[in-house]
Design a protein around this motif. Structure first.
Motif, PDB file in Angstrom:
ATOM      1  N   ASP A 188       0.822  -1.206   0.000  1.00 27.34           N
ATOM      2  CA  ASP A 188       0.000   0.000   0.000  1.00 27.34           C
ATOM      3  C   ASP A 188       0.857   1.257   0.000  1.00 27.34           C
ATOM      4  O   ASP A 188       0.541   2.239  -0.652  1.00 27.34           O
ATOM      5  CB  ASP A 188      -0.945   0.017   1.201  1.00 27.34           C
ATOM      6  N   ALA A 189       1.975   1.216   0.732  1.00 26.28           N
ATOM      7  CA  ALA A 189       2.800   2.407   0.918  1.00 26.28           C
ATOM      8  C   ALA A 189       3.742   2.702  -0.242  1.00 26.28           C
ATOM      9  O   ALA A 189       4.281   3.804  -0.326  1.00 26.28           O
ATOM     10  CB  ALA A 189       3.599   2.294   2.206  1.00 26.28           C
ATOM     11  N   ARG A 190       3.974   1.732  -1.135  1.00 29.48           N
ATOM     12  CA  ARG A 190       4.873   2.007  -2.250  1.00 29.48           C
ATOM     13  C   ARG A 190       4.872   0.860  -3.249  1.00 29.48           C
ATOM     14  O   ARG A 190       4.537  -0.275  -2.930  1.00 29.48           O
ATOM     15  CB  ARG A 190       6.298   2.250  -1.790  1.00 29.48           C
ATOM     16  N   PHE A 191       5.282   1.215  -4.460  1.00 25.62           N
ATOM     17  CA  PHE A 191       5.577   0.246  -5.520  1.00 25.62           C
ATOM     18  C   PHE A 191       7.009   0.515  -5.940  1.00 25.62           C
ATOM     19  O   PHE A 191       7.384   1.661  -6.225  1.00 25.62           O
ATOM     20  CB  PHE A 191       4.637   0.449  -6.712  1.00 25.62           C
ATOM     21  N   LEU A 192       7.837  -0.527  -5.973  1.00 25.69           N
ATOM     22  CA  LEU A 192       9.217  -0.353  -6.408  1.00 25.69           C
ATOM     23  C   LEU A 192       9.720  -1.626  -7.053  1.00 25.69           C
ATOM     24  O   LEU A 192       9.763  -2.676  -6.427  1.00 25.69           O
ATOM     25  CB  LEU A 192      10.131   0.014  -5.235  1.00 25.69           C
ATOM     26  N   ALA A 193      10.065  -1.528  -8.327  1.00 26.16           N
ATOM     27  CA  ALA A 193      10.702  -2.633  -9.044  1.00 26.16           C
ATOM     28  C   ALA A 193      12.089  -2.164  -9.454  1.00 26.16           C
ATOM     29  O   ALA A 193      12.233  -1.113 -10.075  1.00 26.16           O
ATOM     30  CB  ALA A 193       9.886  -3.027 -10.264  1.00 26.16           C
ATOM     31  N   LEU A 194      13.093  -2.955  -9.092  1.00 24.87           N
ATOM     32  CA  LEU A 194      14.466  -2.636  -9.463  1.00 24.87           C
ATOM     33  C   LEU A 194      14.941  -3.621 -10.518  1.00 24.87           C
ATOM     34  O   LEU A 194      14.612  -4.818 -10.471  1.00 24.87           O
ATOM     35  CB  LEU A 194      15.387  -2.729  -8.255  1.00 24.87           C
ATOM     36  N   ALA A 195      15.699  -3.124 -11.473  1.00 25.33           N
ATOM     37  CA  ALA A 195      16.233  -3.970 -12.546  1.00 25.33           C
ATOM     38  C   ALA A 195      17.643  -3.544 -12.871  1.00 25.33           C
ATOM     39  O   ALA A 195      18.024  -2.388 -12.678  1.00 25.33           O
ATOM     40  CB  ALA A 195      15.354  -3.877 -13.783  1.00 25.33           C
ATOM     41  N   VAL A 196      18.431  -4.475 -13.373  1.00 27.19           N
ATOM     42  CA  VAL A 196      19.816  -4.234 -13.763  1.00 27.19           C
ATOM     43  C   VAL A 196      19.915  -4.325 -15.281  1.00 27.19           C
ATOM     44  O   VAL A 196      19.310  -5.202 -15.910  1.00 27.19           O
ATOM     45  CB  VAL A 196      20.764  -5.262 -13.095  1.00 27.19           C
ATOM     46  N   ARG A 197      20.697  -3.414 -15.865  1.00 28.75           N
ATOM     47  CA  ARG A 197      20.915  -3.394 -17.307  1.00 28.75           C
ATOM     48  C   ARG A 197      21.772  -4.586 -17.696  1.00 28.75           C
ATOM     49  O   ARG A 197      22.876  -4.776 -17.181  1.00 28.75           O
ATOM     50  CB  ARG A 197      21.619  -2.089 -17.681  1.00 28.75           C
ATOM     51  N   GLU A 198      21.240  -5.418 -18.578  1.00 31.09           N
ATOM     52  CA  GLU A 198      21.959  -6.587 -19.064  1.00 31.09           C
ATOM     53  C   GLU A 198      23.022  -6.145 -20.087  1.00 31.09           C
ATOM     54  O   GLU A 198      22.989  -5.052 -20.608  1.00 31.09           O
ATOM     55  CB  GLU A 198      20.989  -7.557 -19.730  1.00 31.09           C
TER      56      GLU A 198
END
Length: 199
Positions: A188-198
Motif C-alpha cells: 500500500d505504501a509504495r511500488f518499487l521494481a528494481l532492474a539491472v541493465r543486461e
C-alpha cells in the motif's frame, strides 16, 4: 507530435501547478526509493518523466556535487513547476521524450522513473531506450509512492490482469527490453521494481 504525446501533455499540463500540493506526503517515499538505487558519489542518473522534480533533491544528495542528475519530462508545465520549486538547482532539466532521449548510449549509471510505466505509449521500445542510455550493470528503479491496489482505489478502479506493473507482466517486459528484474515490492505504501541493465 503523436496523439499519445498530446494526451500526456494535456493531462499532466492541466495538473502541474498543484501537483505537489495534491501529494504533499510523498517526499519520504521518494527518498527511500532513491536510496535503494545504491548510487555513489559521482554517479550519473536520469529521472525519466521527472514531472515537478520531486526525486531530484534525493538524487542529488545520493550522487553528491560531482555527480550528474538529469530530469527529463515531456510536459513543459511540469518542468516549469520544477523550476518554481527550485529543483532545477538539483539537476539539469530537459524537455524530452523518453522514447528518444538526447543522451549518449551507455552514459548513465541509473534511471529513476516514478509513475512512468503506465503512460508509456510503447513500453517495450521505451524501456529499451532507457536501457540504451545506461551502462551494462546500471540500475533502473520503477517507482510509485503508493502501491497498485492503493492507486486503483484512489482512482476508483480495480486492478486488472493487464496492469503492466503486475509482476507477471513486468518481469518479461523488462527482460525483453534489456533489463533483469532484481526485486519487486508492491505494498500500500509504495511500488518499487528494481532492474539491472543486461549486457
Amino acid at each position: 507530435m503523436s496523439d499519445d504525446h498530446t494526451h500526456v501533455q494535456e493531462f499532466f499540463g492541466a495538473r502541474a501547478a498543484d501537483w505537489d500540493s495534491r501529494f504533499p506526503d510523498d517526499g519520504p517515499a521518494y527518498t527511500a526509493a532513491v536510496a535503494e538505487l545504491g548510487l555513489s558519489d559521482g554517479a550519473r542518473v536520469l529521472d525519466a518523466g521527472c514531472g515537478t522534480g520531486r526525486a531530484l533533491p534525493p538524487l542529488r544528495a545520493a550522487v553528491g556535487p560531482s555527480g550528474l542528475v538529469v530530469g527529463a519530462d515531456l510536459t513543459p508545465a511540469m518542468l516549469q513547476a520544477a523550476v518554481r520549486a527550485g529543483r532545477d538547482r538539483d539537476g539539469r532539466l530537459l524537455l524530452a521524450d523518453v522514447a528518444a532521449l538526447p543522451l549518449r548510449s551507455r552514459s548513465l549509471d541509473a534511471v529513476f522513473a516514478a509513475g512512468l510505466v503506465a503512460p508509456l505509449p510503447d513500453p517495450p521500445a521505451n524501456l529499451r531506450e532507457l536501457a540504451r542510455v545506461v551502462r551494462p550493470g546500471g540500475v533502473l528503479a520503477l517507482f510509485h509512492p503508493i502501491g497498485r491496489a492503493a492507486l486503483a482505489a484512489r482512482q476508483g478502479r480495480r486492478i486488472t490482469s493487464d496492469d503492466l506493473r503486475a509482476e507477471p507482466r513486468l518481469r518479461p517486459l523488462l527482460a525483453g527490453s534489456g533489463w533483469r528484474m532484481t526485486s519487486y515490492v508492491d505494498e500500500d505504501a509504495r511500488f518499487l521494481a528494481l532492474a539491472v541493465r543486461e549486457g
